[in-house]
Design an enzyme around this catalytic site. Structure first.
Site, PDB file in Angstrom:
ATOM      1  N   ASN A 144      78.842  46.339  42.568  1.00 15.53           N
ATOM      2  CA  ASN A 144      78.671  47.424  41.600  1.00 15.53           C
ATOM      3  C   ASN A 144      77.727  48.457  42.181  1.00 15.53           C
ATOM      4  O   ASN A 144      77.134  48.237  43.251  1.00 15.53           O
ATOM      5  CB  ASN A 144      78.200  46.895  40.242  1.00 15.53           C
ATOM      6  CG  ASN A 144      76.849  46.262  40.326  1.00 15.53           C
ATOM      7  OD1 ASN A 144      75.835  46.948  40.424  1.00 15.53           O
ATOM      8  ND2 ASN A 144      76.800  44.947  40.333  1.00 15.53           N
ATOM      9  N   ALA A 145      77.577  49.565  41.489  1.00 12.79           N
ATOM     10  CA  ALA A 145      76.842  50.707  42.035  1.00 12.79           C
ATOM     11  C   ALA A 145      75.370  50.399  42.272  1.00 12.79           C
ATOM     12  O   ALA A 145      74.726  51.050  43.114  1.00 12.79           O
ATOM     13  CB  ALA A 145      76.994  51.915  41.101  1.00 12.79           C
ATOM     14  N   GLU A 174      81.421  33.139  46.738  1.00 10.81           N
ATOM     15  CA  GLU A 174      81.103  31.714  46.555  1.00 10.81           C
ATOM     16  C   GLU A 174      80.497  31.463  45.178  1.00 10.81           C
ATOM     17  O   GLU A 174      80.779  30.439  44.540  1.00 10.81           O
ATOM     18  CB  GLU A 174      80.113  31.249  47.630  1.00 10.81           C
ATOM     19  CG  GLU A 174      80.667  31.295  49.043  1.00 10.81           C
ATOM     20  CD  GLU A 174      80.424  32.625  49.736  1.00 10.81           C
ATOM     21  OE1 GLU A 174      80.357  33.669  49.050  1.00 10.81           O
ATOM     22  OE2 GLU A 174      80.290  32.611  50.968  1.00 10.81           O
TER      23      GLU A 174
HETATM   24  N1  THU Z   1      79.558  38.306  50.642  1.00 15.09           N
HETATM   25  C1  THU Z   1      80.150  37.259  50.013  1.00 15.09           C
HETATM   26  O1  THU Z   1      80.765  37.421  48.946  1.00 15.09           O
HETATM   27  N2  THU Z   1      80.071  36.049  50.589  1.00 15.09           N
HETATM   28  C2  THU Z   1      79.535  35.790  51.812  1.00 15.09           C
HETATM   29  O2  THU Z   1      79.567  34.663  52.266  1.00 15.09           O
HETATM   30  C3  THU Z   1      78.947  36.888  52.575  1.00 15.09           C
HETATM   31  C4  THU Z   1      78.789  38.170  51.843  1.00 15.09           C
HETATM   32  C5  THU Z   1      79.703  39.651  50.060  1.00 15.09           C
HETATM   33  C6  THU Z   1      78.479  40.251  49.435  1.00 15.09           C
HETATM   34  C7  THU Z   1      78.829  41.719  49.513  1.00 15.09           C
HETATM   35  O3  THU Z   1      79.657  42.067  48.417  1.00 15.09           O
HETATM   36  C8  THU Z   1      79.641  41.850  50.787  1.00 15.09           C
HETATM   37  O4  THU Z   1      80.116  40.537  51.060  1.00 15.09           O
HETATM   38  C9  THU Z   1      78.867  42.373  51.976  1.00 15.09           C
HETATM   39  O5  THU Z   1      77.706  41.670  52.180  1.00 15.09           O
END
Ligand code: THU
Length: 140
Positions: free
Chosen positions: A52-53, A62
């Site tokens: 989100n913003a 996860e």
């Molecule tokens: N992100 C995840 O959803 N899981 C991970 O294991 C690594 C990072 C997301 C967080 C953010 O929305 C984007 O990836 C970049 O960091």
């Protein structure tokens, strides 16, 4: 092997994580992530990142998958898979390692996939060694 055997579920975990990744809302990072978790009943729960913003308030894939597992009545994580399009294997962030640790043993496999296939496998205990957990709080 039964339905909770992680290796047997690997193709299904991969498919679920890739499908979830296609639903990611990541207009700020442009980094779409999908995650899939196997519970103690052999069920698979998935999630995608939702940004989100207010950037730090975004939700990791996860964490979303873990919420789905708990909501469905799951109490244990038997395997995890995270999928993202990167030249390096993407593993869960520090916060998500701790979240997974609440419901998973050290030996639980955490697979990493790119946009197509599994590229790495770690045990949760490797990703979060000597971790803090419920037992440290003592009887409650
Ligand atoms: N992100 C995840 O959803 N899981 C991970 O294991 C690594 C990072 C997301 C967080 C953010 O929305 C984007 O990836 C970049 O960091």
């Amino acid at each position: 092997m039964d339905d909770t055997t992680p290796e047997r579920q690997l193709p299904h975990l991969l498919a679920a994580a890739l499908a979830a990744r296609s639903r990611a809302y990541a207009p700020y990072s442009n980094f779409a992530v999908g995650a899939a978790l196997l519970d103690e009943h052999g069920r698979i729960h998935s999630g995608c990142n939702v940004e989100n913003a207010a950037y730090p308030e975004g939700l990791c894939a996860e964490a979303m998958a873990l919420g789905a597992l708990v909501l469905a009545g799951g109490t244990r994580v038997r395997a995890a898979l995270v999928a993202a399009d990167s030249t390096q294997a993407v593993t869960p962030c520090g916060g998500c390692r701790q979240k997974l640790r609440e419901f998973a043993d050290d030996g639980v496999p955490v697979w990493s996939a790119d946009a197509h296939a599994v590229v790495a496998r770690h045990a949760l205990g490797e990703l979060l060694p000597a971790s803090f957990g419920p037992d440290h709080l003592g009887p409650r």
